[in-house]
Structures are given as structure tokens and as C-alpha cells.
Design an enzyme around this catalytic site. Structure first.
Site, PDB file in Angstrom:
ATOM      1  N   GLU A 299       0.857  -1.175   0.000  1.00  0.00           N
ATOM      2  CA  GLU A 299       0.000   0.000   0.000  1.00  0.00           C
ATOM      3  C   GLU A 299       0.892   1.224   0.000  1.00  0.00           C
ATOM      4  OE1 GLU A 299      -3.434   0.713   0.837  1.00  0.00           O
ATOM      5  OE2 GLU A 299      -4.096  -1.340   0.570  1.00  0.00           O
TER       6      GLU A 299
ATOM      7  N   SER B 198       5.578   6.397  -0.106  1.00  0.00           N
ATOM      8  CA  SER B 198       6.920   5.950  -0.495  1.00  0.00           C
ATOM      9  C   SER B 198       7.693   5.333   0.671  1.00  0.00           C
ATOM     10  CB  SER B 198       7.726   7.099  -1.107  1.00  0.00           C
ATOM     11  OG  SER B 198       7.004   7.686  -2.160  1.00  0.00           O
ATOM     12  N   ARG B 199       7.010   4.661   1.541  1.00  0.00           N
ATOM     13  CA  ARG B 199       7.601   3.960   2.686  1.00  0.00           C
ATOM     14  C   ARG B 199       8.286   4.905   3.686  1.00  0.00           C
ATOM     15  NH1 ARG B 199       4.347   0.902   0.822  1.00  0.00           N
ATOM     16  NH2 ARG B 199       4.826  -0.753   2.289  1.00  0.00           N
ATOM     17  N   LEU B 200       8.053   6.207   3.557  1.00  0.00           N
ATOM     18  CA  LEU B 200       8.685   7.140   4.502  1.00  0.00           C
ATOM     19  C   LEU B 200       7.771   7.295   5.725  1.00  0.00           C
ATOM     20  CD1 LEU B 200      10.131   9.790   2.025  1.00  0.00           C
ATOM     21  CD2 LEU B 200      11.246   7.808   3.057  1.00  0.00           C
TER      22      LEU B 200
END
Ligand SMILES: NC(=O)C1=CN([C@@H]2O[C@H](COP(=O)(O)OP(=O)(O)OC[C@H]3O[C@@H](n4cnc5c(N)ncnc54)[C@H](OP(=O)(O)O)[C@@H]3O)[C@@H](O)[C@H]2O)[C@@H](O)CC1
Ligand SMILES: [K+]
Length: 585
Positions: free
Chosen positions: A377, A559-561
Site C-alpha cells: 500500500e 513511499s515507505r517514509l
């Protein structure tokens, strides 16, 4: 990095804080995506549900319990009254009376992740009715005649269903934001205009191509509404050459059940463009095609007759699927238009899948199986900033918990509890949080269970709350002790009598010969206490409370941040204080 002011709390000494307890492994849990088998790349990779997995490791020390003032989170009853089947409908001239056991009886569905899978399975098992073109038109007339609906109403509900189904499958994310809605001249096109408005309000970025506008107030009103939202209208000839680059989702709302013959301009070209998008290998990333009611250009009853028509990824059938839907082989088939009253259901003997909870759409066919390694996601959430969180992690937890309750999450108090035995072997299971105050987290269980056994050997435990719909996770680690007997006694008697009997019947985690053993014992107890007398709490049943030494609040970001804020305990001037740090995602 600026740190928030440290929060001081009085220091307690734990009865478990012995040298042996301190050397025992302390469990840590976190949600991980698990990579799995490789897969056929042509198979659908869409996910509608995140699949959390718990990974538990063991390290660490023990800590200190605090007094308990439990406050029970809201109890959730899976059979709440609003889920009852509706009362029998009044008989209308020209329609048969509603019979008991009529084909469509909405079963009491349960909301949430599990319920979606169950609904899909139930729907797959049941035979769903498919309508002829004539019946579809006749139902339309009856709804808008004797049954008192207006076209505006039905269109609004149909368009909302389409938007809801799109949002369920193609969750709002970086990869699924830009939607092109191609609208035809009739009511199917009107459904598309309504869906565009709802998608905008859901956070998507819709654009509309509406080449043959209908000069009726209903349609011009819908257009005005979209214009007021600054939704762009793109003439067919100005559509970008490569639709794949500009759009993530294309909604085909060109023709519905009144389509006949072969498509005339400009829709012939538009349909052709969608067909070429469906050709495998045409582009690295193809937009998902969602057809409203019928894949445009398909014969309403025969389907894609020569096999050269559009191949939508998703079909949202309205009212009931039309015969052509039998030929639909895409991964996502939904039903929308949650307005069909019993007179129509009975007259046409309609068998339709139940709508889950308050949803405006229901899956007709089972969701495609998912490649776990592709589950990803791209979260869009508010930022979790050091300057905005509460200095005390309990306050921060309660704030998030309230938000989860307000958001209508099912059982937000469900948490994974990880314990570790003497040998350092971890085990996890879900339990329900029953109380949380300024110092402890409380739950109840059987003192003969495996978790109890582990805790008697090692008081260190980890709790994990995962609120998927909010992209949030909370980790709590600390030391566990039993709650006082009178506390357990009080809570036991506050439970429904059935749960009290269940607690007596279950010698938790022991091997039993079969389900009948439980049922038989339950029956006997039910009889024994049928006079309503007090059911005594069994000795082997009671509560535990965990006193945390560590919290981590995780908020999924793009963005996985992700945001990760950890609260750990520090000594400040002889007091224990919570210290907040940001962890790298
Ligand atoms: N209760 C319900 O069922 C509900 C139904 N709802 C929705 O209504 C839809 C049915 O709507 P509808 O009857 O307006 O017809 P629809 O299919 O949109 O198109 C008709 C237009 O297309 C045209 N056209 C036809 N063939 C063509 C061709 N070959 N090439 C070019 N044009 C062609 C035709 O023109 P004509 O042939 O008449 O000149 C006419 O202008 C249904 O599928 C659902 O989406 C929901 O809103 C609410 C509840
Ligand atoms: K369509």
C-alpha cells in the site's frame, strides 16, 4: 532534532523486577510484509486488504506495574439490531406479496476485513440472478413508476456505488489517483457523472470525457456540479494520445442496458482506445478499466460476441447483473444500486449477494487470490510530528484509540499479545483489550492457557494494535502481572451470561476430543443456571495488566517514509520520564 518536553511520572518498583526476570527475553512485535512464492505476472495483482503478519523476536529486561483503573472500551455486538432482516414489505398493486423465505434475505453481515472475505465466499456459493435486457428496462420503469423513485435518486445511488466499488478495489494511493470517466449519452453516462463527483470527494482526481451531452436539467445539473469542483471536461479529440501515462483508472460509463447494434461515433473510437489498452504488453502500466453496468460495446445479453470487445478489470453491475455479465472474466465483479425493494426482488425472483454492513457495493465473485509479496500500500496519511503528539504515551494512545472508535473500526481494542516462555520461545495471539488507564493495559483470559503459562515463567510481553484503515500501528512493551482477584470477579460478572458459561466450559489450550465436548458441557451449565442465579467465576479465569516501558506509534506514509515515534523511559532527577524519539522507517 527538537525534543518535546520530558514528561515525569512517579517511579514504581515491580514485584517481577528480580534478577532472573530481568534476564528473561522480552518480546517485540511489529507488522511486516512477508515475501512469498513467485507468481504468474499476468495474474491480477490488485489487493483490497492488507495482510499483516506478526514477527516476534526476544530480547531485553523486565519492568514495573502500576495501579489499575480500568475503563472498558466500547463493546461491539456482532448482532446489533440494525442488521436484522427488514420487515415484510407492503403489497403493491401488480406485485406479489412478500413471502417469508423470499429469495433475498439480507443475512446479518459483520463489518470489516473478515466480513468482506465471508461475503465474497457466500456470494460465490450462491447463484446470482442475471437479467435480460427486457427485464432490466421493465424493472427500471417499475422503480420509477409504481415504486415511487425518481431517476435522479436511482442515478445518485448507482453512481455512489460505482465510486465506492472503485475506492474499495483501487484504494486511494499514489498509484491510484487519476481517474478518467468516459460518459455516454444515456443514464449510464449519468451514473458516470455522479461517480466522478463522489470520487472527487473521496480524494481522487477525476477528469470527464462527455462528448454527447444530454440537454436535460438532470444532466446539466450534474455537469454544473462537476464544474464547481473544477473537474476538467476533456473533449474526445483532446484526450491524451497515451491514456496509460495520464490515468490510473478509466471508468467506462458509455452504454448500459439500452445499448443496441454497434457503437456509433465518437464512442466507436473511444471503445477502440479502451480495447487497445487491454491488449497485454501494450504498455508497462495499464490503467484499470472499470465498466458501469455493462462493458460498453458488449451485447447486453450475449456479451463480447466476437471476443474483440473491451476487457474490463472490474464490472459494477447495477440493480442486478445483466446476462452479459456471465461472460465477464475480470478479477472484480461488484453489485451496486442498493435500493432494490422487496416487490422487485419477489416479482423477478432475484437472488443477489447481501451488501456488507453499510456498504454501497457488494462483491459478486470471490476476490482474486493475492500474491503476498506484491502486497504494497502506498499510504496517504496525516503526518505524525513530534510537535503534535502528546508528551504522555497513554494520552497519545487514548487519542488514537478514540479516533479509531470514531472512524467506526471494528474491534479497535483487538491486539496481538506476544509472550515468551522460559526457553525464549515466543508465541502470539489476538486478545481484546478490556481496560486502559494512565498506567496499564488490561485483558482477561484463562490462567491455564499457554499465554498464562508463558507469563508465569516470563512477565515480559508485547502488545500490538494494528488499525489498517487508518494506516496506524501501536507497539507497547512491558511487564505483566495478574489483576487483583476482586477486579477479575467484578469484570467476570459484567460479561454476558453466555460468555461467563463459555469461560467455565473452556479449559483453554488443552486438547479436546471435538466440538461436541464443549457444546455438551455448555448445555449442561446453561440448564444448571437457567434460574438466573449467579454464575461463579472459575478460579482459573482472570485478568492481566501490562505496565509499559516502551511505546511506538507508527503512521504509514507515502513511499515507505513512514512516521515512527518511540516513547521510552529515562531517569530524570530520580524520576522516570517518557522520552520521544523518531525512528527511521
Ligand atoms: N434501475 C436501473 O436499472 C437503473 C439504471 N441505471 C443506469 O441506467 C442505464 C440504462 O440507461 P439508459 O436506458 O438511459 O441507456 P444507456 O444504456 O445508458 O444508453 C442509452 C443511450 O445510448 C444510445 N445508444 C444506444 N445504442 C447505441 C449505439 N449503438 N451507438 C451509439 N449510441 C447508442 C441511445 O441512443 P438511441 O439509440 O436511443 O438513439 C441512448 O442515448 C443502466 O445501464 C444503468 O447504468 C441507474 O442510473 C439507476 C438504476
Ligand atoms: K458501461
Amino acid at each position: 532534532m527538537p525534543q518535546p518536553a520530558a514528561h515525569h511520572t512517579p517511579r514504581y518498583r515491580s514485584p517481577y523486577q528480580t534478577s532472573s526476570a530481568a534476564s528473561r527475553p522480552e518480546p517485540q512485535s511489529r507488522m511486516l510484509a512477508v515475501a512469498s512464492r513467485t507468481r504468474d505476472k499476468s495474474a491480477p495483482t490488485i489487493l483490497s486488504l492488507a495482510m499483516p503478519f506478526l514477527l516476534t523476536t526476544a530480547t531485553g529486561t523486565a519492568t514495573s506495574p502500576r495501579p489499575l483503573i480500568p475503563s472498558s472500551p466500547r463493546r461491539q455486538n456482532p448482532t446489533t439490531p440494525h442488521l436484522r432482516p427488514p420487515p415484510p414489505a407492503r403489497r403493491l398493486p401488480g406485485f406479489p406479496a412478500a413471502e417469508p423465505g423470499a429469495p433475498f434475505l439480507p443475512r446479518p453481515p459483520r463489518r470489516g476485513m473478515a466480513s468482506l472475505a465471508a461475503t465474497a465466499a457466500a456470494a460465490a456459493a450462491a447463484e446470482v440472478t442475471h437479467l435480460t435486457q427486457r427485464d432490466a428496462a421493465e424493472i427500471d420503469e417499475q422503480l420509477m413508476g409504481p415504486l415511487g423513485f425518481s431517476v435522479d435518486q436511482l442515478m445518485e445511488l448507482a453512481g455512489l456505488s460505482v465510486a465506492a466499488a472503485v475506492a474499495e478495489v483501487y484504494k486511494l494511493s499514489e498509484e491510484h489517483t487519476r481517474v478518467l470517466i468516459i460518459c455516454g449519452p444515456g443514464n449510464n453516462g449519468g451514473d458516470g457523472l455522479v461517480a466522478a463527483r463522489h470520487l472527487y470527494h473521496f480524494g481522487y482526481r477525476p477528469s470527464v470525457c462527455y462528448p454527447k451531452r444530454t440537454p436535460k436539467p438532470l444532466y446539466s445539473g450534474l455537469v454544473t456540479q462537476l464544474e464547481s469542483l473544477s473537474i476538467p471536461f476533456i473533449p474526445a479529440e483532446d484526450l491524451p494520445h497515451d491514456l496509460s501515462r495520464e490515468f490510473d483508472i478509466i471508468v467506462d460509463a458509455m452504454f448500459g442496458f439500452s445499448f443496441h447494434g454497434t457503437p456509433r461515433p465518437p464512442f466507436d473510437d473511444l471503445i477502440q482506445r479502451l480495447i487497445s489498452l487491454s491488449v497485454i504488453g501494450n504498455s508497462d502500466k495499464k490503467p484499470a478499466i472499470v465498466s458501469v453496468d455493462i462493458p460498453s460495446g458488449w451485447h447486453v445479453e450475449e456479451g463480447d460476441v466476437d471476443g474483440g470487445g473491451i476487457k474490463p478489470d472490474m464490472l459494477v453491475s447495477l440493480t442486478a447483473p445483466k446476462l452479459c455479465a456471465k461472460k465477464f472474466t475480470g478479477p472484480h465483479h461488484f453489485l451496486g444500486g442498493r435500493f432494490v425493494p422487496p416487490p422487485i426482488l419477489n416479482k423477478y425472483g432475484l437472488k443477489l449477494p447481501p451488501y456488507p454492513g453499510t456498504s454501497m457495493c457488494a462483491r459478486i465473485r470471490k476476490a482474486p487470490s493475492v500474491d503476498i509479496s506484491s502486497l504494497r500500500e502506498n499510504y496517504i496519511s496525516p503526518e505524525l510530528l513530534e510537535s503534535q503528539v502528546m508528551p504522555d504515551p497513554f494520552d497519545q494512545f487514548l487519542r488514537w484509540f478514540d479516533e479509531a472508535v470514531t472512524a467506526g473500526l471494528r474491534e479497535p481494542n483487538a491486539m496481538a499479545l506476544t509472550t515468551v516462555n522460559r526457553e525464549g520461545k515466543p508465541s502470539s495471539r489476538m486478545v481484546l483489550l478490556k481496560g486502559v488507564d494512565k498506567q496499564t493495559f488490561v485483558w482477561y483470559t484463562n490462567y491455564g492457557s499457554r499465554k498464562a503459562h508463558d507469563l508465569s515463567e516470563n512477565p515480559n510481553a508485547a502488545l500490538l494494535f494494528y488499525w489498517n484503515e487508518m494506516n496506524r500501528q501501536v507497539r507497547v512493551e512491558g511487564s505483566v502481572e495478574k489483576v487483583p482477584e476482586e477486579e477479575s470477579e467484578k469484570y467476570f460478572h459484567s460479561r454476558p451470561r453466555g460468555s461467563q458459561l463459555g469461560a467455565i466450559v473452556s479449559k483453554q489450550s488443552t486438547v479436546i476430543a471435538g466440538r461436541e465436548v464443549l457444546q455438551q458441557a455448555y448445555k449442561e451449565l446453561e440448564h444448571k443456571y437457567s434460574d438466573g442465579s449467579l454464575i461463579p467465576k472459575p478460579e482459573y479465569w482472570g485478568g492481566y495488566r501490562l505496565t509499559p516501558t516502551l511505546f511506538e506509534f507508527w503512521q504509514g506514509q507515502q513511499s515507505r517514509l513512514h512516521d515512527r515515534l518511540q516513547y521510552s523511559q529515562r531517569e530524570v532527577d530520580g524520576n522516570t520520564a517518557w522520552h520521544i524519539e523518531r525512528l527511521s522507517p
